[in-house]
Design a protein around this motif. Structure first.
Motif, PDB file in Angstrom:
ATOM      1  N   PHE A  82     -33.994  79.695  43.236  1.00 56.70           N
ATOM      2  CA  PHE A  82     -33.877  79.186  41.877  1.00 56.70           C
ATOM      3  C   PHE A  82     -33.476  80.323  40.959  1.00 56.70           C
ATOM      4  CE2 PHE A  82     -35.934  78.445  37.705  1.00 56.70           C
ATOM      5  CZ  PHE A  82     -35.166  77.364  37.303  1.00 56.70           C
ATOM      6  N   GLY A  83     -32.610  80.018  39.988  1.00 57.08           N
ATOM      7  CA  GLY A  83     -32.150  81.080  39.114  1.00 57.08           C
ATOM      8  C   GLY A  83     -31.897  80.638  37.685  1.00 57.08           C
ATOM      9  N   LEU A  84     -31.848  81.625  36.792  1.00 60.07           N
ATOM     10  CA  LEU A  84     -31.527  81.430  35.392  1.00 60.07           C
ATOM     11  C   LEU A  84     -30.463  82.440  35.000  1.00 60.07           C
ATOM     12  CD1 LEU A  84     -34.932  81.515  35.756  1.00 60.07           C
ATOM     13  CD2 LEU A  84     -34.773  80.527  33.472  1.00 60.07           C
ATOM     14  N   ALA A  85     -29.482  82.023  34.219  1.00 60.42           N
ATOM     15  CA  ALA A  85     -28.411  82.909  33.771  1.00 60.42           C
ATOM     16  C   ALA A  85     -28.397  82.950  32.250  1.00 60.42           C
ATOM     17  CB  ALA A  85     -27.060  82.441  34.297  1.00 60.42           C
ATOM     18  N   ASP A  86     -28.521  84.138  31.683  1.00 58.79           N
ATOM     19  CA  ASP A  86     -28.554  84.338  30.234  1.00 58.79           C
ATOM     20  C   ASP A  86     -27.142  84.573  29.727  1.00 58.79           C
ATOM     21  OD1 ASP A  86     -28.967  85.184  27.612  1.00 58.79           O
ATOM     22  OD2 ASP A  86     -30.832  86.221  28.108  1.00 58.79           O
ATOM     23  N   THR A  87     -26.613  83.617  28.966  1.00 57.54           N
ATOM     24  CA  THR A  87     -25.219  83.692  28.514  1.00 57.54           C
ATOM     25  C   THR A  87     -25.040  84.550  27.268  1.00 57.54           C
ATOM     26  OG1 THR A  87     -25.373  81.679  27.157  1.00 57.54           O
ATOM     27  CG2 THR A  87     -24.770  81.413  29.488  1.00 57.54           C
ATOM     28  N   GLN A  88     -26.110  85.220  26.822  1.00 52.73           N
ATOM     29  CA  GLN A  88     -25.935  86.202  25.747  1.00 52.73           C
ATOM     30  C   GLN A  88     -25.117  87.390  26.236  1.00 52.73           C
ATOM     31  OE1 GLN A  88     -29.471  86.842  22.984  1.00 52.73           O
ATOM     32  NE2 GLN A  88     -30.496  85.995  24.773  1.00 52.73           N
ATOM     33  N   PHE A  89     -25.048  87.547  27.559  1.00 58.18           N
ATOM     34  CA  PHE A  89     -24.307  88.653  28.162  1.00 58.18           C
ATOM     35  C   PHE A  89     -23.041  88.118  28.809  1.00 58.18           C
ATOM     36  CE2 PHE A  89     -28.853  89.486  28.358  1.00 58.18           C
ATOM     37  CZ  PHE A  89     -28.943  90.728  27.738  1.00 58.18           C
ATOM     38  N   GLN A  90     -22.006  88.948  28.828  1.00 58.76           N
ATOM     39  CA  GLN A  90     -20.752  88.605  29.485  1.00 58.76           C
ATOM     40  C   GLN A  90     -20.355  89.728  30.427  1.00 58.76           C
ATOM     41  OE1 GLN A  90     -19.198  85.732  29.437  1.00 58.76           O
ATOM     42  NE2 GLN A  90     -20.697  84.869  28.007  1.00 58.76           N
ATOM     43  N   PRO A  91     -20.372  89.485  31.740  1.00 59.26           N
ATOM     44  CA  PRO A  91     -20.813  88.238  32.384  1.00 59.26           C
ATOM     45  C   PRO A  91     -22.315  88.033  32.246  1.00 59.26           C
ATOM     46  CG  PRO A  91     -20.439  89.923  34.035  1.00 59.26           C
ATOM     47  CD  PRO A  91     -19.966  90.516  32.728  1.00 59.26           C
ATOM     48  N   ALA A  92     -22.762  86.810  32.460  1.00 57.04           N
ATOM     49  CA  ALA A  92     -24.173  86.473  32.291  1.00 57.04           C
ATOM     50  C   ALA A  92     -25.039  87.290  33.240  1.00 57.04           C
ATOM     51  CB  ALA A  92     -24.385  84.982  32.532  1.00 57.04           C
ATOM     52  N   LYS A  93     -26.211  87.699  32.731  1.00 59.05           N
ATOM     53  CA  LYS A  93     -27.204  88.356  33.561  1.00 59.05           C
ATOM     54  C   LYS A  93     -28.256  87.326  33.968  1.00 59.05           C
ATOM     55  CE  LYS A  93     -26.732  93.018  31.687  1.00 59.05           C
ATOM     56  NZ  LYS A  93     -27.451  94.203  31.159  1.00 59.05           N
ATOM     57  N   GLY A  94     -28.826  87.516  35.161  1.00 61.66           N
ATOM     58  CA  GLY A  94     -29.681  86.459  35.665  1.00 61.66           C
ATOM     59  C   GLY A  94     -30.989  86.906  36.265  1.00 61.66           C
ATOM     60  N   TYR A  95     -31.746  85.907  36.640  1.00 60.90           N
ATOM     61  CA  TYR A  95     -33.005  86.076  37.356  1.00 60.90           C
ATOM     62  C   TYR A  95     -33.013  85.055  38.486  1.00 60.90           C
ATOM     63  CZ  TYR A  95     -37.913  85.601  38.594  1.00 60.90           C
ATOM     64  OH  TYR A  95     -39.080  85.532  39.302  1.00 60.90           O
ATOM     65  N   MET A  96     -33.547  85.428  39.650  1.00 57.28           N
ATOM     66  CA  MET A  96     -33.597  84.489  40.766  1.00 57.28           C
ATOM     67  C   MET A  96     -34.783  84.800  41.667  1.00 57.28           C
ATOM     68  SD  MET A  96     -30.193  85.793  42.797  1.00 57.28           S
ATOM     69  CE  MET A  96     -29.835  87.547  42.935  1.00 57.28           C
ATOM     70  N   GLU A  97     -35.280  83.773  42.322  1.00 54.45           N
ATOM     71  CA  GLU A  97     -36.392  83.938  43.252  1.00 54.45           C
ATOM     72  C   GLU A  97     -36.324  82.859  44.323  1.00 54.45           C
ATOM     73  OE1 GLU A  97     -40.274  81.732  41.692  1.00 54.45           O
ATOM     74  OE2 GLU A  97     -39.607  83.242  40.243  1.00 54.45           O
ATOM     75  N   VAL A  98     -36.860  83.186  45.493  1.00 53.73           N
ATOM     76  CA  VAL A  98     -36.982  82.203  46.561  1.00 53.73           C
ATOM     77  C   VAL A  98     -38.069  81.209  46.170  1.00 53.73           C
ATOM     78  CG1 VAL A  98     -37.541  81.845  48.992  1.00 53.73           C
ATOM     79  CG2 VAL A  98     -36.263  83.885  48.299  1.00 53.73           C
ATOM     80  N   VAL A  99     -37.804  79.910  46.366  1.00 57.23           N
ATOM     81  CA  VAL A  99     -38.792  78.885  46.034  1.00 57.23           C
ATOM     82  C   VAL A  99     -39.073  78.021  47.266  1.00 57.23           C
ATOM     83  CG1 VAL A  99     -38.293  78.777  43.566  1.00 57.23           C
ATOM     84  CG2 VAL A  99     -36.956  77.377  45.144  1.00 57.23           C
ATOM     85  N   PRO A 100     -40.328  77.608  47.441  1.00 60.26           N
ATOM     86  CA  PRO A 100     -40.676  76.797  48.615  1.00 60.26           C
ATOM     87  C   PRO A 100     -40.205  75.359  48.505  1.00 60.26           C
ATOM     88  CG  PRO A 100     -42.590  77.088  47.200  1.00 60.26           C
ATOM     89  CD  PRO A 100     -41.505  77.952  46.617  1.00 60.26           C
ATOM     90  N   ARG A 101     -40.015  74.886  47.262  1.00 62.27           N
ATOM     91  CA  ARG A 101     -39.576  73.501  47.040  1.00 62.27           C
ATOM     92  C   ARG A 101     -38.896  73.420  45.680  1.00 62.27           C
ATOM     93  NH1 ARG A 101     -44.890  74.144  46.849  1.00 62.27           N
ATOM     94  NH2 ARG A 101     -44.996  73.671  49.055  1.00 62.27           N
ATOM     95  N   ARG A 102     -38.302  72.262  45.395  1.00 59.50           N
ATOM     96  CA  ARG A 102     -37.560  72.103  44.143  1.00 59.50           C
ATOM     97  C   ARG A 102     -38.214  71.077  43.230  1.00 59.50           C
ATOM     98  NH1 ARG A 102     -31.835  70.337  44.832  1.00 59.50           N
ATOM     99  NH2 ARG A 102     -32.671  68.991  46.476  1.00 59.50           N
ATOM    100  N   ASP A 103     -39.501  70.957  43.295  1.00 57.39           N
ATOM    101  CA  ASP A 103     -40.167  69.986  42.442  1.00 57.39           C
ATOM    102  C   ASP A 103     -40.349  70.541  41.026  1.00 57.39           C
ATOM    103  OD1 ASP A 103     -42.064  71.896  42.976  1.00 57.39           O
ATOM    104  OD2 ASP A 103     -43.633  70.506  43.532  1.00 57.39           O
TER     105      ASP A 103
END
Length: 216
Positions: A82-103
């Motif tokens: 799962f990840g998040l991309a911050d569009t305040q930056f070009q290119p966008a900077k992000g955060y991501m982590e392994v997740v056990p499920r998508r609930d």
């Protein structure tokens, strides 16, 4: 020299040729440097968003078929990240982590850990994102796009192209290594994020500073 090669993204096979060190020694050194990145991210956690109505954080899940080194003929095992991309930056900077499920609980839990106040979120229409502002305190508005019909929402312009681009860049790293073991997937993600947020301009200087904190 090993730290220099790592900071310049020199693949291990070339480092072995240049240093005459054993493969295991180089692997352990690169693993240790990824741990240094992880330690720095724990001391200084990534936070995204906070731009108000003018900027957007895009969220998305992606399946990574990480594979196994030396696993000829084996089918790659799928893992959700799962990840998040911050569009305040070009290119966008992000955060991501392994997740056990998508609930909903898993996804909104991850968002709440890293999202700054006063943030607009865009996503696809996966059910885990339904009524997102009710479960994410810092989300002031949630826009979505139905990928069954459009890449961009024609009504409000919402899209997830920045986070999808972020996934593509990370998957190129995995592809270049021709597979990694699942137990190391998060550590490679940590290294990728660290380079993005901390080590993009001066990776050698910044990693040495982090090493001096971990090993004074």
């Amino acid at each position: 020299m090993m730290i220099y090669y790592w900071s310049n993204k020199i693949q291990m096979k070339y480092v072995r040729e240049m240093t005459n060190l054993s493969k295991n020694t180089i692997i352990k050194m690169y693993q240790k440097l990824r741990q240094v990145c992880r330690n720095d991210l724990q001391r200084n956690p990534i936070r995204v968003g906070g731009g108000g109505q003018n900027f957007v954080v895009q969220v998305d899940e992606s399946m990574i078929r990480h594979g196994q080194r030396g696993g000829r003929g084996r089918r790659a095992n799928p893992v959700w990240v799962f990840g998040l991309a911050d569009t305040q930056f070009q290119p966008a900077k992000g955060y991501m982590e392994v997740v056990p499920r998508r609930d909903r609980a898993t996804l909104t839990g991850a968002i709440n850990r890293v999202l700054l106040p006063n943030t607009v979120i865009t996503s696809d229409e996966w059910r885990g994102y339904l009524r997102l502002p009710q479960f994410v305190q810092n989300c002031i508005r949630h826009d979505s796009v139905n990928h069954t019909y459009n890449f961009v929402n024609p009504a409000n312009g919402a899209h997830t192209q920045n986070i999808e681009s972020y996934w593509n860049k990370f998957k190129l790293v995995i592809k270049a290594m021709k597979g990694i073991e699942l137990q190391y997937l998060q550590s490679y993600m940590d290294e990728f994020m660290w380079r993005d947020w901390r080590g993009l301009e001066e990776p050698l200087e910044n990693i040495i500073n982090c090493i001096n904190i971990d090993y004074p």
